[in-house]
Structure formats: C-alpha cells, structure tokens
Design a protein around this motif. Structure first.
Motif, PDB file in Angstrom:
ATOM      1  N   GLN A   2       0.833  -1.215   0.000  1.00  0.00           N
ATOM      2  CA  GLN A   2       0.000   0.000   0.000  1.00  0.00           C
ATOM      3  C   GLN A   2       0.860   1.256   0.000  1.00  0.00           C
ATOM      4  N   CYS A   3       1.951   1.260   0.775  1.00  0.00           N
ATOM      5  CA  CYS A   3       2.890   2.395   0.766  1.00  0.00           C
ATOM      6  C   CYS A   3       3.390   2.604  -0.653  1.00  0.00           C
ATOM      7  N   PHE A   4       3.693   1.520  -1.308  1.00  0.00           N
ATOM      8  CA  PHE A   4       4.210   1.576  -2.676  1.00  0.00           C
ATOM      9  C   PHE A   4       3.177   2.198  -3.605  1.00  0.00           C
ATOM     10  N   THR A  28       2.243  -5.036   9.834  1.00  0.00           N
ATOM     11  CA  THR A  28       1.660  -3.700   9.740  1.00  0.00           C
ATOM     12  C   THR A  28       2.784  -2.673   9.714  1.00  0.00           C
ATOM     13  N   CYS A  29       2.764  -1.768   8.735  1.00  0.00           N
ATOM     14  CA  CYS A  29       3.818  -0.749   8.624  1.00  0.00           C
ATOM     15  C   CYS A  29       3.482   0.435   9.534  1.00  0.00           C
ATOM     16  N   ASN A  30       4.401   1.405   9.636  1.00  0.00           N
ATOM     17  CA  ASN A  30       4.157   2.512  10.574  1.00  0.00           C
ATOM     18  C   ASN A  30       3.063   3.473  10.106  1.00  0.00           C
ATOM     19  N   LYS A  31       2.549   3.295   8.895  1.00  0.00           N
ATOM     20  CA  LYS A  31       1.379   4.064   8.461  1.00  0.00           C
ATOM     21  C   LYS A  31       0.077   3.298   8.734  1.00  0.00           C
ATOM     22  N   GLY A  32       0.220   2.118   9.316  1.00  0.00           N
ATOM     23  CA  GLY A  32      -0.976   1.354   9.687  1.00  0.00           C
ATOM     24  C   GLY A  32      -1.529   0.462   8.591  1.00  0.00           C
ATOM     25  N   HIS A  33      -0.779   0.292   7.494  1.00  0.00           N
ATOM     26  CA  HIS A  33      -1.228  -0.634   6.451  1.00  0.00           C
ATOM     27  C   HIS A  33      -0.889  -2.064   6.873  1.00  0.00           C
ATOM     28  N   THR A  34      -1.859  -2.928   6.807  1.00  0.00           N
ATOM     29  CA  THR A  34      -1.592  -4.333   7.134  1.00  0.00           C
ATOM     30  C   THR A  34      -1.538  -5.167   5.850  1.00  0.00           C
TER      31      THR A  34
HETATM   32 ZN   LIG Z   1       2.466   1.037   4.429  1.00  0.00          ZN
END
Ligand SMILES: [Zn+2]
Length: 246
Positions: A2-4, A28-34
């Motif tokens: 999702q970050c990508f 889960t990344c630090n933006k909250g995307h799982t």
């Molecule tokens: Zn992310």
C-alpha cells in the motif's frame, strides 16, 4: 504494497518475523497498512534451508533431520504435481492423502508409483542405498543414506560435519534431479501447484492486501543446482552476511 501504491516507492521498513508453518505472514507498517505476505517457497525448500543453516551454525544432527524432512515433503510435492498432471482433482488427492499422511514410508511408496506411471514404466530414482565416499571409513563400514538418516533421526547418532556434507550432497543432487525431471515433463503443473500455494493467502486475507515474497533458498524450484552442497552453502553464508549488515 500500500505504501508503494501511495508513494510510488517501496517502504524501506523491515520487520523480523518468526518462521511459520503455513508460510503466511501478517505485518503492519508505521502508516498502519496491514499486509499479508505469502512466501512462495514450498515446504521442502524451507526445510532444506533450515538444514543448511543448522549445518552452518554447527548443528549437523539437526541439519540431517531437516534435510530428511525436506525430502519427505518433496515427495509429497512430486505426488501432488504428477496427480494434477493426470487430471486428479485436488479434493480427491487430499482425501486420499489422509490415508498416508501419518506414515512417510507410505508416502515414499506413493512417489515410486506416481513416478512409474508418469514415466511409462521407467524405474524411479531412489537414494536409500546410496553411499558417499567418506575419507576415513571403508566402503563396507559406510552406511547408506537410509541407514544414516535412521541412525540420526531415530537413534540419536551425532554425525560429523564432513559426513553430514557427504550425505547432504546425495539429497541435494537427488532433489535437483527430480526438480529438473518435474519441470521438463510437468512444468505447467509445477506452476499450477505454485499458484495454488499462493492462492491460499487470498483465501486467508480477510480484506488485507496480499503480497508474495520469493526467498532465494538453495533448494529452489526457480533455480538450477550448483556443483555441490558446499558451493550452495557458500552462497547462503554470503546472504547471511548481507542480512547481518542491514
Ligand atoms: Zn504502508
């Protein structure tokens, strides 16, 4: 993933995870995307890697138990791919597998006869009676692969690193011979089995984004063998050095 999609560049975040039996990793990344990540490698590729790592870390006994388990899971993969090729529905394969799932000798029998059917009668390659050339043991006193594996797995035998390499090479080349055979004769169905393996993640995703990860394991459906297990272990050592420095 999702970050990508949002930033048009991949996240540089890393997470370490415990290896899981099902090969499915939720993070889960630090933006909250799982994301649910599925490792493309089959069980036999992961188990052989465990064996190789155990050997590098100084545990030859554990190396052999993992390498032997890898071979058993490879026979299962061989049976699965060959049954798919012969139009067996997976649901019927699964029902039939239940009768052999608790006994590796039955599974080995399954490999022998699926190979025989697929090769119109050519005898399947078997390593049970293969013996390596060991430096300080006479041929008469050298165990074959089956005796060696049983001594280690069932009788607490502690093998030397040299012996472990010698027997490990027998399994390494046997696996790659059969991988080549499977890809030459049943390549489309190896791909189908891989697709099915990855598709499990979409069933388990529950709305999460799914991504696939490929590990450069030393037994690998996508790769060709190196000349020896020792050479393959060298590549693994290099990879570990890189990971330690990240
Ligand atoms: Zn992310």
């Amino acid at each position: 993933m999702q970050c990508f999609q949002e930033q048009l560049e991949p996240s540089s975040e890393f997470q370490s995870v415990e290896i899981r039996d099902d090969g499915l990793y939720s993070s889960t990344c630090n933006k909250g995307h799982t994301t649910l990540t599925v490792v493309q490698q089959q069980k036999f590729e992961i188990l052989f890697e465990f064996g190789a790592m155990a050997l590098l870390d100084g545990y030859p006994r554990e190396a052999i138990t993992s390498i032997a388990a890898s071979l058993e899971r490879f026979y299962e993969f061989y049976i699965t791919v060959t049954c798919m090729k012969h139009n067996i529905e997976l649901v019927n394969l699964e029902k039939t597998w239940k009768h052999v799932s608790a006994q590796s000798e039955r599974q080995f029998g399954g490999y022998l006869f699926t190979y025989l059917v697929d090769h119109q009668g050519s005898e399947p390659p078997v390593i049970d009676n293969d013996k390596p050339n060991l430096l300080d043991t006479s041929r008469g006193n050298t165990k074959n692969w089956k005796e060696f594996r049983n001594a280690v797995v069932h009788k607490g035998y502690i093998p030397s690193v040299n012996d472990t390499l010698a027997y490990g090479n027998i399994v390494y080349h046997h696996l790659y011979d059969l991988i080549k055979d499977l890809k030459d004769r049943s390549g489309n169905f190896v791909q189908k089995a891989t697709f099915h393996h990855i598709a499990r993640a979409h069933e388990a995703a529950n709305g999460k984004v799914v991504s696939t990860m490929i590990l450069p394991t030393i037994i690998n459906l996508e790769q060709k063998p190196l000349e020896s297990l020792e050479k393959a272990l060298d590549t693994l050592k290099c990879r570990h050095r890189h990971i330690m420095h990240m």
